[in-house]
Design a protein around this motif. Structure first.
Motif, PDB file in Angstrom:
ATOM      1  N   ALA A  51      89.220 -10.241  45.669  1.00 53.46           N
ATOM      2  CA  ALA A  51      88.406  -9.024  45.688  1.00 53.46           C
ATOM      3  C   ALA A  51      89.190  -7.865  46.281  1.00 53.46           C
ATOM      4  N   GLU A  52      89.912  -8.119  47.359  1.00 52.54           N
ATOM      5  CA  GLU A  52      90.722  -7.061  47.967  1.00 52.54           C
ATOM      6  C   GLU A  52      91.805  -6.599  47.004  1.00 52.54           C
ATOM      7  N   THR A  53      92.473  -7.556  46.371  1.00 53.11           N
ATOM      8  CA  THR A  53      93.560  -7.245  45.438  1.00 53.11           C
ATOM      9  C   THR A  53      93.025  -6.520  44.213  1.00 53.11           C
ATOM     10  N   MET A  54      91.951  -7.034  43.638  1.00 53.50           N
ATOM     11  CA  MET A  54      91.408  -6.456  42.415  1.00 53.50           C
ATOM     12  C   MET A  54      90.728  -5.117  42.683  1.00 53.50           C
ATOM     13  N   GLN A  55      90.150  -4.953  43.846  1.00 52.72           N
ATOM     14  CA  GLN A  55      89.536  -3.675  44.181  1.00 52.72           C
ATOM     15  C   GLN A  55      90.604  -2.583  44.217  1.00 52.72           C
ATOM     16  N   ALA A  97      97.854 -18.512  41.400  1.00 55.81           N
ATOM     17  CA  ALA A  97      96.692 -19.186  41.993  1.00 55.81           C
ATOM     18  C   ALA A  97      95.403 -18.686  41.347  1.00 55.81           C
ATOM     19  N   TRP A  98      95.345 -17.386  41.066  1.00 59.86           N
ATOM     20  CA  TRP A  98      94.202 -16.786  40.382  1.00 59.86           C
ATOM     21  C   TRP A  98      94.019 -17.452  39.011  1.00 59.86           C
ATOM     22  N   ASP A  99      95.096 -17.557  38.238  1.00 65.87           N
ATOM     23  CA  ASP A  99      95.021 -18.178  36.908  1.00 65.87           C
ATOM     24  C   ASP A  99      94.613 -19.640  37.004  1.00 65.87           C
ATOM     25  N   GLU A 100      95.152 -20.336  37.987  1.00 62.60           N
ATOM     26  CA  GLU A 100      94.817 -21.745  38.178  1.00 62.60           C
ATOM     27  C   GLU A 100      93.331 -21.919  38.509  1.00 62.60           C
ATOM     28  N   ALA A 101      92.812 -21.057  39.367  1.00 57.90           N
ATOM     29  CA  ALA A 101      91.391 -21.134  39.726  1.00 57.90           C
ATOM     30  C   ALA A 101      90.501 -20.825  38.525  1.00 57.90           C
ATOM     31  N   LEU A 102      90.911 -19.869  37.706  1.00 58.29           N
ATOM     32  CA  LEU A 102      90.136 -19.558  36.499  1.00 58.29           C
ATOM     33  C   LEU A 102      90.038 -20.766  35.575  1.00 58.29           C
ATOM     34  N   ALA A 103      91.113 -21.543  35.499  1.00 59.26           N
ATOM     35  CA  ALA A 103      91.115 -22.727  34.637  1.00 59.26           C
ATOM     36  C   ALA A 103      90.381 -23.907  35.279  1.00 59.26           C
ATOM     37  N   ALA A 104      90.452 -24.024  36.595  1.00 57.43           N
ATOM     38  CA  ALA A 104      89.920 -25.207  37.283  1.00 57.43           C
ATOM     39  C   ALA A 104      88.484 -25.074  37.765  1.00 57.43           C
ATOM     40  N   GLU A 105      88.046 -23.852  38.018  1.00 57.84           N
ATOM     41  CA  GLU A 105      86.731 -23.631  38.626  1.00 57.84           C
ATOM     42  C   GLU A 105      85.831 -22.848  37.678  1.00 57.84           C
ATOM     43  N   PRO A 106      84.883 -23.501  37.028  1.00 55.38           N
ATOM     44  CA  PRO A 106      83.994 -22.749  36.133  1.00 55.38           C
ATOM     45  C   PRO A 106      83.297 -21.576  36.829  1.00 55.38           C
ATOM     46  N   GLY A 107      82.978 -21.722  38.101  1.00 60.54           N
ATOM     47  CA  GLY A 107      82.332 -20.640  38.840  1.00 60.54           C
ATOM     48  C   GLY A 107      83.226 -19.443  39.073  1.00 60.54           C
ATOM     49  N   PHE A 108      84.526 -19.660  39.025  1.00 66.42           N
ATOM     50  CA  PHE A 108      85.463 -18.563  39.253  1.00 66.42           C
ATOM     51  C   PHE A 108      85.542 -17.634  38.044  1.00 66.42           C
ATOM     52  N   GLN A 109      85.127 -18.113  36.895  1.00 64.23           N
ATOM     53  CA  GLN A 109      85.151 -17.285  35.690  1.00 64.23           C
ATOM     54  C   GLN A 109      84.269 -16.044  35.845  1.00 64.23           C
ATOM     55  N   ALA A 110      83.153 -16.183  36.516  1.00 62.16           N
ATOM     56  CA  ALA A 110      82.281 -15.016  36.748  1.00 62.16           C
ATOM     57  C   ALA A 110      82.992 -13.986  37.627  1.00 62.16           C
ATOM     58  N   ILE A 111      83.778 -14.452  38.568  1.00 66.55           N
ATOM     59  CA  ILE A 111      84.547 -13.543  39.425  1.00 66.55           C
ATOM     60  C   ILE A 111      85.619 -12.842  38.598  1.00 66.55           C
ATOM     61  N   GLY A 112      86.279 -13.593  37.738  1.00 63.25           N
ATOM     62  CA  GLY A 112      87.278 -13.002  36.848  1.00 63.25           C
ATOM     63  C   GLY A 112      86.663 -11.981  35.912  1.00 63.25           C
ATOM     64  N   ARG A 113      85.495 -12.290  35.394  1.00 61.09           N
ATOM     65  CA  ARG A 113      84.805 -11.351  34.495  1.00 61.09           C
ATOM     66  C   ARG A 113      84.426 -10.085  35.247  1.00 61.09           C
TER      67      ARG A 113
END
Length: 185
Positions: A51-55, A97-113
């Motif tokens: 969030a800090e990085t993307m903000q 790590a961001w890409d890995e979490a997007l692939a591994a954590e279905p809940g992280f996809q909402a954060i990516g979106r």
């Protein structure tokens, strides 16, 4: 916060999936209970780091793109591409790590979106130049630009599979994206 700093270091060094909550707490010297006072899980930690990085990205890089596109100057757009790629370079360590979490954590996809939506939200003047019925298309064009910049950066700077870099790469990316981002009319 020490937990965030330790988690970031671990994610950078070992990747997202191999790091555990115990690894993070051990690195700081605190208990799991202390960890859970601040975070719900490991994904929450990466979400806070991201969030800090993307903000910063939305607030700075894409707000600047909004202004650059308003000028209609291809040269300014090339300069923006160079600066956008510099943002990726400054954040290079955490991106895998961001890409890995997007692939591994279905809940992280909402954060990516949400991070992608924030980028287009940082561009109100650009969106306003598009007819109301085509603003979703305008958002999608920005999303495609983001995707190509991310993939280009990953392939060139992280994986080393593309050797075309620097200003020459920015010029070619501008050849593709400067006309593609123009509002109709």
């Amino acid at each position: 916060m020490a937990l965030l700093a330790a988690a970031r270091e671990l994610f950078v060094a070992r990747g997202y999936t191999t790091v555990t909550v115990d690894d993070i707490t051990r690195a700081v010297g605190c208990s799991r209970a202390t960890f859970y006072l601040h975070f719900t899980n490991k994904m929450d930690v990466l979400a806070r780091i991201s969030a800090e990085t993307m903000q910063e990205r939305a607030a700075g890089v894409y707000r600047e793109l909004d202004a650059v596109l308003e000028t209609g100057s291809r040269a300014e757009f090339v300069g923006w591409v160079v600066r956008a790629l510099d943002w990726f370079d400054r954040n290079r360590e955490i991106l895998p790590a961001w890409d890995e979490a997007l692939a591994a954590e279905p809940g992280f996809q909402a954060i990516g979106r949400r991070s992608i939506v924030e980028l287009t939200a940082a561009m109100p003047r650009y969106l306003a130049r598009w007819p109301e019925g085509r603003r979703d298309e305008a958002r999608f064009r920005v999303e495609l630009l983001v995707t190509q910049l991310e993939r280009y950066f990953t392939r060139s700077a992280v994986q080393g599979t593309i050797e075309f870099t620097g200003h020459a790469a920015a010029e070619i990316l501008a050849d593709i994206w400067f006309p593609a981002l123009r509002a109709p009319g």
